[in-house]
Design a protein around this motif. Sequence first.
Motif, PDB file in Angstrom:
ATOM      1  N   ARG A 116       0.816  -1.212   0.000  1.00 13.27           N
ATOM      2  CA  ARG A 116       0.000   0.000   0.000  1.00 13.27           C
ATOM      3  C   ARG A 116       0.851   1.265   0.000  1.00 13.27           C
ATOM      4  NH1 ARG A 116      -4.297  -0.265   4.673  1.00 13.27           N
ATOM      5  NH2 ARG A 116      -4.723   1.789   3.753  1.00 13.27           N
ATOM      6  N   LEU A 117       2.121   1.130   0.355  1.00 11.89           N
ATOM      7  CA  LEU A 117       3.007   2.292   0.342  1.00 11.89           C
ATOM      8  C   LEU A 117       3.557   2.591  -1.043  1.00 11.89           C
ATOM      9  CD1 LEU A 117       5.055   1.764   3.634  1.00 11.89           C
ATOM     10  CD2 LEU A 117       3.437   3.600   3.159  1.00 11.89           C
ATOM     11  N   VAL A 118       3.763   1.537  -1.854  1.00 10.34           N
ATOM     12  CA  VAL A 118       4.367   1.716  -3.173  1.00 10.34           C
ATOM     13  C   VAL A 118       3.454   2.564  -4.057  1.00 10.34           C
ATOM     14  CG1 VAL A 118       5.168   0.519  -5.251  1.00 10.34           C
ATOM     15  CG2 VAL A 118       5.666  -0.426  -2.992  1.00 10.34           C
ATOM     16  N   ASP A 119       4.050   3.513  -4.749  1.00 15.46           N
ATOM     17  CA  ASP A 119       3.389   4.449  -5.659  1.00 15.46           C
ATOM     18  C   ASP A 119       2.506   5.464  -4.929  1.00 15.46           C
ATOM     19  OD1 ASP A 119       3.279   5.298  -8.325  1.00 15.46           O
ATOM     20  OD2 ASP A 119       1.286   4.455  -8.586  1.00 15.46           O
ATOM     21  N   LYS A 120       2.643   5.536  -3.624  1.00 11.02           N
ATOM     22  CA  LYS A 120       1.912   6.543  -2.855  1.00 11.02           C
ATOM     23  C   LYS A 120       2.787   7.773  -2.691  1.00 11.02           C
ATOM     24  CE  LYS A 120      -0.582   7.080   1.534  1.00 11.02           C
ATOM     25  NZ  LYS A 120      -0.995   6.400   2.781  1.00 11.02           N
ATOM     26  N   SER A 121       2.170   8.947  -2.756  1.00  9.47           N
ATOM     27  CA  SER A 121       2.933  10.177  -2.567  1.00  9.47           C
ATOM     28  C   SER A 121       3.419  10.266  -1.127  1.00  9.47           C
ATOM     29  CB  SER A 121       2.070  11.392  -2.901  1.00  9.47           C
ATOM     30  OG  SER A 121       2.774  12.588  -2.606  1.00  9.47           O
ATOM     31  N   VAL A 122       4.704  10.598  -0.951  1.00  4.49           N
ATOM     32  CA  VAL A 122       5.266  10.673   0.402  1.00  4.49           C
ATOM     33  C   VAL A 122       4.618  11.801   1.194  1.00  4.49           C
ATOM     34  CG1 VAL A 122       7.166  12.219  -0.233  1.00  4.49           C
ATOM     35  CG2 VAL A 122       7.454  10.629   1.674  1.00  4.49           C
ATOM     36  N   ARG A 123       4.067  12.784   0.516  1.00  4.50           N
ATOM     37  CA  ARG A 123       3.407  13.903   1.204  1.00  4.50           C
ATOM     38  C   ARG A 123       2.162  13.436   1.953  1.00  4.50           C
ATOM     39  NH1 ARG A 123       5.244  15.440  -3.681  1.00  4.50           N
ATOM     40  NH2 ARG A 123       6.715  17.193  -3.779  1.00  4.50           N
ATOM     41  N   ASP A 124       1.536  12.344   1.477  1.00  6.96           N
ATOM     42  CA  ASP A 124       0.321  11.850   2.126  1.00  6.96           C
ATOM     43  C   ASP A 124       0.604  11.225   3.485  1.00  6.96           C
ATOM     44  OD1 ASP A 124      -1.023  12.677  -0.113  1.00  6.96           O
ATOM     45  OD2 ASP A 124      -1.081  10.696  -1.051  1.00  6.96           O
ATOM     46  N   LEU A 125       1.871  10.936   3.781  1.00  6.19           N
ATOM     47  CA  LEU A 125       2.211  10.294   5.047  1.00  6.19           C
ATOM     48  C   LEU A 125       2.265  11.288   6.204  1.00  6.19           C
ATOM     49  CD1 LEU A 125       5.116   7.913   3.916  1.00  6.19           C
ATOM     50  CD2 LEU A 125       2.696   7.347   4.191  1.00  6.19           C
ATOM     51  N   PHE A 126       2.381  12.585   5.883  1.00 11.95           N
ATOM     52  CA  PHE A 126       2.618  13.579   6.921  1.00 11.95           C
ATOM     53  C   PHE A 126       1.484  14.597   6.982  1.00 11.95           C
ATOM     54  CE2 PHE A 126       6.704  12.062   5.338  1.00 11.95           C
ATOM     55  CZ  PHE A 126       7.277  11.597   6.519  1.00 11.95           C
ATOM     56  N   GLU A 127       1.382  15.257   8.114  1.00  7.82           N
ATOM     57  CA  GLU A 127       0.347  16.270   8.307  1.00  7.82           C
ATOM     58  C   GLU A 127       0.558  17.437   7.352  1.00  7.82           C
ATOM     59  OE1 GLU A 127       0.491  17.439  12.373  1.00  7.82           O
ATOM     60  OE2 GLU A 127      -0.712  15.729  13.073  1.00  7.82           O
ATOM     61  N   PRO A 128      -0.537  18.127   6.981  1.00  7.52           N
ATOM     62  CA  PRO A 128      -0.390  19.300   6.097  1.00  7.52           C
ATOM     63  C   PRO A 128       0.560  20.347   6.661  1.00  7.52           C
ATOM     64  CG  PRO A 128      -2.684  18.626   6.252  1.00  7.52           C
ATOM     65  CD  PRO A 128      -1.944  17.800   7.243  1.00  7.52           C
ATOM     66  N   ALA A 129       0.586  20.468   7.997  1.00 10.96           N
ATOM     67  CA  ALA A 129       1.477  21.457   8.607  1.00 10.96           C
ATOM     68  C   ALA A 129       2.942  21.117   8.377  1.00 10.96           C
ATOM     69  CB  ALA A 129       1.195  21.545  10.102  1.00 10.96           C
ATOM     70  N   SER A 130       3.233  19.855   8.095  1.00  9.85           N
ATOM     71  CA  SER A 130       4.618  19.432   7.861  1.00  9.85           C
ATOM     72  C   SER A 130       4.990  19.466   6.387  1.00  9.85           C
ATOM     73  CB  SER A 130       4.840  18.014   8.404  1.00  9.85           C
ATOM     74  OG  SER A 130       4.600  17.946   9.793  1.00  9.85           O
ATOM     75  N   ALA A 131       4.049  19.864   5.511  1.00 11.66           N
ATOM     76  CA  ALA A 131       4.292  19.815   4.068  1.00 11.66           C
ATOM     77  C   ALA A 131       5.457  20.706   3.654  1.00 11.66           C
ATOM     78  CB  ALA A 131       3.026  20.215   3.309  1.00 11.66           C
ATOM     79  N   SER A 132       5.504  21.921   4.201  1.00 11.89           N
ATOM     80  CA  SER A 132       6.584  22.832   3.819  1.00 11.89           C
ATOM     81  C   SER A 132       7.938  22.314   4.283  1.00 11.89           C
ATOM     82  CB  SER A 132       6.320  24.224   4.407  1.00 11.89           C
ATOM     83  OG  SER A 132       6.257  24.154   5.840  1.00 11.89           O
ATOM     84  N   GLY A 133       8.000  21.743   5.489  1.00 11.60           N
ATOM     85  CA  GLY A 133       9.245  21.176   5.991  1.00 11.60           C
ATOM     86  C   GLY A 133       9.701  19.996   5.159  1.00 11.60           C
TER      87      GLY A 133
END
Length: 475
Positions: free
Chosen positions: A201-218
Amino acid sequence: MDTTALKSLQRFKTPESWFSAVDARHAAALFAASSDVSLIIDGKGVIQDIALGNEDYYPLDLETWVGKSLHDIVNIDSRSKAAALLRDATFDARTRWREVNVVIPSGSSIPLNFTAVRLSADGDVVLFGRDLATEARLQQRVIDIQREMEADYARLRNAESRYRLLFHMASEPVLVIDAENGRITEANPAAARFLGVAPSRLVDKSVRDLFEPASASGLQSAMTIARSMGKLQDQSLRLADSGREIIMAVSQYRQDSRQFLLMRLSVTNAPEGETDFPSTALEVLKRLPDAFVAFKLDGEILEANNTFVELCQLASADLARGAHLERWLGRPGIDYSLIATNLRDYGSLRDFATLIRGELGAREEVDVTAVYVQDVDEPCVGMLIRPVRRRSALPLVREAGVQSTVENLSHLIGTMPLKDLVRETTDMIEQMCIEAALKLTDDNRASAAQILGLSRQSLYAKLHRFGLGDLSSQD
């Protein structure tokens, strides 16, 4: 193109127009230039003359062949081919090419490809020989290149196998990310366990989806720095599902002209003064002599120690991870539902009698003790499994009375089939009645048999069966 047309190409169409003025000297020059070695053979098979068209043959002293029989300069395995060349030679066409191994004056042999044309009615024949060494060298070079390619491919395949083995066995969570689109291309089992999802389920998933929106810029900043600088250490982010704060380290590498990011995940550093007790405890549980398994309440196994692996007759713990515990624990559809219900309602379970069904068919009676830990990021169950001795007979507590016997009986429910339980219970009641009758009659067996409604012979048989009284005497 048909066969007739092909054969017409083997000779000139109008030779008289071009070769009518050719004398013997010109013909000899043509013969010498048309092959690497030209031999004139008379009707008796003796070499009368030789011409060399390849300078590589000058040092070989092949002129010593003149005066020798063709039969004598040819290896034994090629003599039949040499005889066929002389026999098949004609005036208007050449013979088919035959590979002949000839012996040079130094004693070694070289391969030559010969064809023959008849010169006169007396049997004189000219043999045209082409060097096969060049062709052999080219063939050998092709074989060497193919072997080198196969060796390089084997090295690459072995390197990939080692990489995948290390990648999957690594205890550190690792993600491989395509730097161009930010999608996960690979995830090791440790990363799947760390994130609480299946690797597929992780393969081909965007890594951004794993983290909170507040962490997107970091996250974006970290990936940009890693792409330009090569690596970035200790970037703090929060996971989207659990909100847990983690530490991320990113390194970049190139493969097939593409850029990839290697992302390593870990929990935040423990406060100063704390020891790394969880990892130490996990190592202790892995080496525990009793079987231990950690799993989600829905039955998915997260981790298992070596004893559990051996008890279930598995090759490695990897075969257990991700599988359902009910595959090996308890009676299908019964025991695990009871265990899960008790854990959900009460949070723990002690000395529950069940069994383990091995992968190869073995069955082992066990007692399990389990606890359901809910106040963590990933709730799970820890279960300790101990093999017990097989209960082959129902315990009898004569002095404690019927109430204790019933309690013992209730503990045996689920450990043996109902028919065996009924048989053991019947034997127990029958023995208790006989003992009570003997006690009432002061061990008078005739009176005891009459009270029980048995014949004396039947009573003696039962006394012998249960091992009661002194069977040597009869009243």
